[in-house]
Motif scaffolding. Structure first.
Motif, PDB file in Angstrom:
ATOM      1  N   VAL A 102      -5.548  -6.939  -8.035  1.00  0.00           N
ATOM      2  CA  VAL A 102      -4.632  -6.177  -7.187  1.00  0.00           C
ATOM      3  C   VAL A 102      -5.082  -4.730  -7.205  1.00  0.00           C
ATOM      4  O   VAL A 102      -5.765  -4.293  -8.122  1.00  0.00           O
ATOM      5  CB  VAL A 102      -3.173  -6.257  -7.674  1.00  0.00           C
ATOM      6  CG1 VAL A 102      -2.677  -7.664  -7.580  1.00  0.00           C
ATOM      7  CG2 VAL A 102      -3.052  -5.726  -9.066  1.00  0.00           C
ATOM      8  N   ASP A 103      -4.696  -4.035  -6.213  1.00  0.00           N
ATOM      9  CA  ASP A 103      -5.072  -2.636  -6.117  1.00  0.00           C
ATOM     10  C   ASP A 103      -3.847  -1.775  -6.378  1.00  0.00           C
ATOM     11  O   ASP A 103      -2.866  -1.866  -5.656  1.00  0.00           O
ATOM     12  CB  ASP A 103      -5.613  -2.364  -4.710  1.00  0.00           C
ATOM     13  CG  ASP A 103      -6.126  -0.953  -4.603  1.00  0.00           C
ATOM     14  OD1 ASP A 103      -6.035  -0.379  -3.524  1.00  0.00           O
ATOM     15  OD2 ASP A 103      -6.606  -0.431  -5.634  1.00  0.00           O
ATOM     16  N   ASN A 105      -1.748   1.304  -6.048  1.00  0.00           N
ATOM     17  CA  ASN A 105      -1.854   2.354  -5.047  1.00  0.00           C
ATOM     18  C   ASN A 105      -2.054   3.704  -5.735  1.00  0.00           C
ATOM     19  O   ASN A 105      -1.648   3.924  -6.868  1.00  0.00           O
ATOM     20  CB  ASN A 105      -0.685   2.315  -4.073  1.00  0.00           C
ATOM     21  CG  ASN A 105       0.477   3.189  -4.480  1.00  0.00           C
ATOM     22  OD1 ASN A 105       0.315   4.289  -4.965  1.00  0.00           O
ATOM     23  ND2 ASN A 105       1.646   2.680  -4.230  1.00  0.00           N
ATOM     24  N   LEU A 108       0.671   5.666  -7.685  1.00  0.00           N
ATOM     25  CA  LEU A 108       1.078   5.110  -8.974  1.00  0.00           C
ATOM     26  C   LEU A 108       0.008   5.358 -10.026  1.00  0.00           C
ATOM     27  O   LEU A 108       0.306   5.692 -11.171  1.00  0.00           O
ATOM     28  CB  LEU A 108       1.332   3.608  -8.827  1.00  0.00           C
ATOM     29  CG  LEU A 108       1.969   2.944 -10.046  1.00  0.00           C
ATOM     30  CD1 LEU A 108       3.323   3.543 -10.306  1.00  0.00           C
ATOM     31  CD2 LEU A 108       2.078   1.453  -9.835  1.00  0.00           C
TER      32      LEU A 108
ATOM     33  N   LEU C  16       6.939  -2.535  -9.376  1.00  0.00           N
ATOM     34  CA  LEU C  16       5.548  -2.988  -9.531  1.00  0.00           C
ATOM     35  C   LEU C  16       5.067  -3.693  -8.272  1.00  0.00           C
ATOM     36  O   LEU C  16       3.947  -3.491  -7.814  1.00  0.00           O
ATOM     37  CB  LEU C  16       5.430  -3.947 -10.720  1.00  0.00           C
ATOM     38  CG  LEU C  16       5.395  -3.278 -12.091  1.00  0.00           C
ATOM     39  CD1 LEU C  16       5.339  -4.334 -13.168  1.00  0.00           C
ATOM     40  CD2 LEU C  16       4.157  -2.392 -12.195  1.00  0.00           C
ATOM     41  N   ALA C  18       6.132  -3.330  -5.259  1.00  0.00           N
ATOM     42  CA  ALA C  18       5.940  -2.394  -4.159  1.00  0.00           C
ATOM     43  C   ALA C  18       4.653  -1.612  -4.357  1.00  0.00           C
ATOM     44  O   ALA C  18       3.978  -1.253  -3.413  1.00  0.00           O
ATOM     45  CB  ALA C  18       7.129  -1.446  -4.068  1.00  0.00           C
ATOM     46  N   ALA C  19       4.347  -1.353  -5.612  1.00  0.00           N
ATOM     47  CA  ALA C  19       3.205  -0.479  -5.883  1.00  0.00           C
ATOM     48  C   ALA C  19       1.878  -1.204  -5.739  1.00  0.00           C
ATOM     49  O   ALA C  19       0.881  -0.610  -5.389  1.00  0.00           O
ATOM     50  CB  ALA C  19       3.316   0.102  -7.278  1.00  0.00           C
ATOM     51  N   THR C  20       1.859  -2.466  -6.053  1.00  0.00           N
ATOM     52  CA  THR C  20       0.571  -3.174  -5.953  1.00  0.00           C
ATOM     53  C   THR C  20       0.560  -4.002  -4.695  1.00  0.00           C
ATOM     54  O   THR C  20       1.604  -4.383  -4.194  1.00  0.00           O
ATOM     55  CB  THR C  20       0.374  -4.102  -7.150  1.00  0.00           C
ATOM     56  OG1 THR C  20       1.390  -5.089  -7.111  1.00  0.00           O
ATOM     57  CG2 THR C  20       0.467  -3.351  -8.451  1.00  0.00           C
ATOM     58  N   GLN C  21      -0.585  -4.251  -4.186  1.00  0.00           N
ATOM     59  CA  GLN C  21      -0.667  -5.153  -3.023  1.00  0.00           C
ATOM     60  C   GLN C  21      -1.777  -6.119  -3.296  1.00  0.00           C
ATOM     61  O   GLN C  21      -2.870  -5.710  -3.652  1.00  0.00           O
ATOM     62  CB  GLN C  21      -0.976  -4.419  -1.725  1.00  0.00           C
ATOM     63  CG  GLN C  21      -0.959  -3.089  -1.877  1.00  0.00           C
ATOM     64  CD  GLN C  21      -1.492  -1.911  -1.369  1.00  0.00           C
ATOM     65  OE1 GLN C  21      -1.272  -0.940  -2.017  1.00  0.00           O
ATOM     66  NE2 GLN C  21      -2.228  -1.957  -0.284  1.00  0.00           N
ATOM     67  N   ALA C  22      -1.496  -7.383  -3.146  1.00  0.00           N
ATOM     68  CA  ALA C  22      -2.565  -8.360  -3.286  1.00  0.00           C
ATOM     69  C   ALA C  22      -3.580  -8.093  -2.190  1.00  0.00           C
ATOM     70  O   ALA C  22      -3.249  -7.703  -1.086  1.00  0.00           O
ATOM     71  CB  ALA C  22      -2.020  -9.767  -3.173  1.00  0.00           C
ATOM     72  N   VAL C  23      -4.849  -8.276  -2.543  1.00  0.00           N
ATOM     73  CA  VAL C  23      -5.901  -7.918  -1.597  1.00  0.00           C
ATOM     74  C   VAL C  23      -6.074  -9.001  -0.570  1.00  0.00           C
ATOM     75  O   VAL C  23      -6.426 -10.128  -0.891  1.00  0.00           O
ATOM     76  CB  VAL C  23      -7.220  -7.716  -2.367  1.00  0.00           C
ATOM     77  CG1 VAL C  23      -8.315  -7.392  -1.398  1.00  0.00           C
ATOM     78  CG2 VAL C  23      -7.054  -6.623  -3.386  1.00  0.00           C
ATOM     79  N   LYS C  84     -11.818  -1.260  -6.839  1.00  0.00           N
ATOM     80  CA  LYS C  84     -10.855  -0.453  -6.098  1.00  0.00           C
ATOM     81  C   LYS C  84     -11.020  -0.659  -4.603  1.00  0.00           C
ATOM     82  O   LYS C  84     -10.118  -0.376  -3.827  1.00  0.00           O
ATOM     83  CB  LYS C  84     -11.055   1.031  -6.422  1.00  0.00           C
ATOM     84  CG  LYS C  84     -10.717   1.307  -7.855  1.00  0.00           C
ATOM     85  CD  LYS C  84     -10.010   2.632  -7.995  1.00  0.00           C
ATOM     86  CE  LYS C  84      -9.483   2.819  -9.381  1.00  0.00           C
ATOM     87  NZ  LYS C  84      -8.319   2.018  -9.681  1.00  0.00           N
TER      88      LYS C  84
END
Lengths: 241, 231, 257
Positions: A102-103, A105, A108, C16, C18-23, C84
């Motif tokens: 996962v990235d 953001n 954060l 968490l 909201a902050a991460t997004q699966a690619v 990243k």
């Protein structure tokens, strides 16, 4: 002279092709990162202080290593290490569980790295403050049969707060200025945005001056607010000279 | 972990380390020379000088060092083409180099932060001692050099040491304006070897050792000073 | 107390999430330092430039959703390896050194390296021509490697800059006597107002340092993505998209042979 002022106004305009809007967006990111990191630092600080004062030998050793390392190594290097190591670590854990990477953001990530760094300083501030609490008050609470968390909430925290405030105020100012270091990593906060604007327009002097003024405004406004907070918490206590 | 690159880059690292130390100690030296008058004038007056000193400290402490560095080096640098005659002056060899700008920025930073510390220190020296010195017939300059300044510095030595360590830790920022100190060298090692962690860890270790040495040295100096209380 | 715990857990989990997004899409990595005309940030905060348009075109040719992630140039390879983003589209030259840690797509443009100095100076593009001078380069570039390899014996010093425009600015200010860089990006600088002082003094070549051209940087294990990108590059060359985009920026074909 007229043309000079017009040029400046054009470059700083809030809408494109002026860069003013971009700078303000960078300022907003800076403030967001600063608030988030400060909140995280406070949490880490209280936890670290409790660990150092009440914890067992292993906890204390780990916390000692944490605070010494971060206070002795330049923040820029710590930020870089946390940024790369943190991402690798996260991906490693996720891979073990079979998840895709996962990235995190950027906001954060910035909050995490600066928060972890400032958490070490915050631990020391709280630790210094808690040692100045008169032991008698704590003992009295103990003899009343108050459990630990009740003691902490009702006695320790309220007495500790005014004593920690100068250190905490200082820490807030340091946090806001440390966000500028994220520019070296490539986060789009005020310092990097200024760099990009200066590079695009070639008006280096103008934009760096504007950035300095913006940071100064944040500091001055923070000072006013912090003074108010300190006065509130020191009500009823004897005034310092 | 791959440390095989160290022998090859050791000379460069030492050069960078020397630059780091130069930057740190020169800026502390010149910065303190400025900090003492800045702190003193806020306690004695005249009012206009005190206000100027306060404005200076507020300005320096209110803006990030990185921005100050960039403003001085790139900001002033971008003004050079509009003053072509500057290349003929004796200033030019200094203005061409990046080190003087880094030194200036760090000196100003030390002056701003330590000036604030010294202000508190001068205020806290017991009036009784100053009055006793005056009643001995000492001229103001003598009072200053024999009593006020030494006692002030002694009372805030731990805080000043903290500021000096912050200065040492701030030196990596100079790499962004092409001063090739030890962090800058580690950057070039990272770019040539493509190693991510090892160069950073080595430099972190170097700074750790430097700070520990600095703290030990200052603790030694502190122990050498007379321990009698100020009040 | 229990309700509070539940609320706390939900808040943290929500945060968490909201902050991460699966690619789900392809992420291009770009350097945060501006590099016109290839990639720079416009006043509205959006990335513009030839490379940005090519990157978007490649995505369209691959039928993928794309996003751009910006990182500092000197940390761009570690950032790729930390996942990243998925590919470096930042005017990165294909070199053997870099190929030890990452892989590249086929080239998508080529740019000779040039030495630039003030019009009035007699610097030439050779180790003797820059003897005793101060030469500026951008860190972590092939030009920095070239300067290290060929010029470090004869020059007074080599100054490493974080970004190309800071290097350009110091040449204009007179702090450096000469600089090495990409001829395409430099031509835009020389054509502009601040670049009037200076001119190209000559080309430098070294196949070992500069490699065959500019390619998309990828992680070694992403062979599938690399094949997709190679196909996409061929496609936009064949169907005229490449030409259409380049027309707006350059008046010759920058692909090279």
């Amino acid at each position: 002279m007229q043309e000079f002022i017009q040029d400046i106004a054009r470059e700083l305009a809030l809408v494109p092709p002026g860069w003013g809007g971009n700078l303000l967006r960078g300022l907003l990111t800076t403030l967001q990162i600063a608030f988030g990191a400060y909140a995280l630092a406070l949490v880490i600080g209280i936890g670290g202080m409790l660990g150092k004062v009440y914890g067992g030998p292993v906890t204390r050793l780990v916390l000692e290593v944490y605070t010494t390392a971060i206070r002795a190594v330049p923040e820029l290097i710590v930020l870089l290490l946390l940024y790369y190591a943190g991402t690798d670590f996260l991906n490693f854990i996720l891979a073990k569980f079979g998840h895709d990477p996962v990235d995190i953001n950027a906001l954060l990530a910035g909050i995490l790295v600066i928060g972890i760094v400032q958490g070490a300083f915050c631990t020391e501030v709280f630790r210094g403050a808690i040692r100045s609490i008169p032991v008698g008050q704590v003992e009295a609470a103990q003899s009343f049969g108050m459990p630990f968390w009740q003691r902490f909430r009702r006695i320790i925290l309220p007495i500790m707060t005014p004593r920690a405030l100068p250190g905490l105020s200082n820490l807030w100012l340091i946090t806001t200025k440390d966000t500028a270091l994220l520019a070296v990593i490539g986060f789009s906060e005020l310092a990097l945005t200024t760099k990009q604007a200066a590079g695009a327009t070639k008006s280096y002097f103008l934009f760096y001056m504007v950035a300095a003024v913006l940071y100064l405004c944040v500091t001055l406004i923070s000072n006013v607010v912090l003074k108010r907070i300190e006065r509130h918490y020191r009500r009823g206590q004897k005034q310092l000279a | 972990m791959d440390w095989s690159w160290i022998p090859q880059y050791a000379p460069k690292l030492l050069e960078g380390l020397w630059l780091t130390l130069q930057l740190t100690f020169l800026s502390i030296f010149f910065g303190m020379m400025l900090a003492i008058p800045i702190g003193l004038v806020q306690v004695t007056g005249p009012k206009w000088a005190a206000r100027l000193a306060l404005a200076f400290c507020t300005l320096i402490r209110g803006t990030p060092l990185l921005i100050q560095l960039w403003l001085l080096y790139f900001g002033l640098g971008s003004l050079f083409p509009s003053i072509p005659v500057i290349r003929e002056t004796w200033l030019w060899p200094i203005l061409r180099e990046a080190f003087p700008f880094a030194l200036l920025a760090f000196t100003i930073s030390v002056a701003g932060y330590s000036g604030e510390v010294m202000r508190g220190a001068f205020q806290n020296v017991s009036k009784g001692e100053l009055e006793a010195a005056q009643s001995f017939g000492m001229r103001p300059i003598k009072v200053l050099s024999r009593i006020w300044v030494p006692r002030a510095i002694q009372s805030v030595l731990p805080t000043l040491v903290g500021e000096f360590i912050m200065t040492l830790k701030a030196t990596p920022l100079a790499a962004t304006i092409t001063v090739f100190e030890v962090y800058g060298v580690s950057n070039s090692i990272r770019q040539n070897t493509f190693l991510v962690y090892e160069p950073l860890l080595l430099v972190a270790g170097i700074y750790l050792v430097l700070v520990l040495i600095l703290v030990a040295v200052f603790r030694y100096i502190e122990n050498k000073m007379p321990q009698r209380a100020l009040h | 107390m229990k309700i509070r715990n539940i609320i706390k857990t939900v808040a943290v989990a929500g945060g968490l999430l909201a902050a991460t997004q699966a690619v789900a899409e392809v992420r291009w990595g770009v350097a945060s330092e501006p590099y016109p005309p290839f990639a720079s940030k416009g006043a509205d905060g959006e990335w513009i430039g030839w490379e940005i348009e090519i990157g978007n075109a490649l995505c369209a040719a691959m039928n993928e959703e794309c996003s751009w992630v910006e990182v500092s140039w000197d940390g761009i390879i570690p950032a790729l390896q930390s996942k990243k983003f998925d590919a470096i589209v930042a005017s990165m030259s294909i070199t053997e050194d870099r190929m030890k840690v990452i892989s590249f797509s086929n080239k998508y443009y080529q740019t000779p390296a040039v030495v630039v100095a003030p019009k009035s100076s007699d610097i030439k593009a050779s180790p003797e021509g820059v003897a005793g001078k101060v030469v500026g380069v951008q860190i972590s570039t092939t030009h920095a490697s070239y300067a290290d390899k060929h010029f470090s014996g004869s020059v007074d010093s080599i100054k490493p800059y974080q970004s190309a425009d800071e290097r350009n600015q110091d040449l204009v200010s007179g702090r450096i006597d000469a600089m090495i860089g990409d001829s395409l990006a430099i031509s835009k600088f020389l054509a502009g107002e601040s670049g009037q002082c200076c001119e190209i003094k000559g080309e430098v070549t070294d196949l070992a340092v500069y490699g065959p051209g500019i390619g998309v940087g990828l992680r070694k294990e992403d062979t599938e993505l690399r094949d997709k990108i190679n196909t996409a590059i061929e496609k936009i060359r064949a169907d005229g998209t490449y030409e259409a985009i380049s027309e707006n920026y350059f008046d010759f074909d920058i692909f090279g042979e």
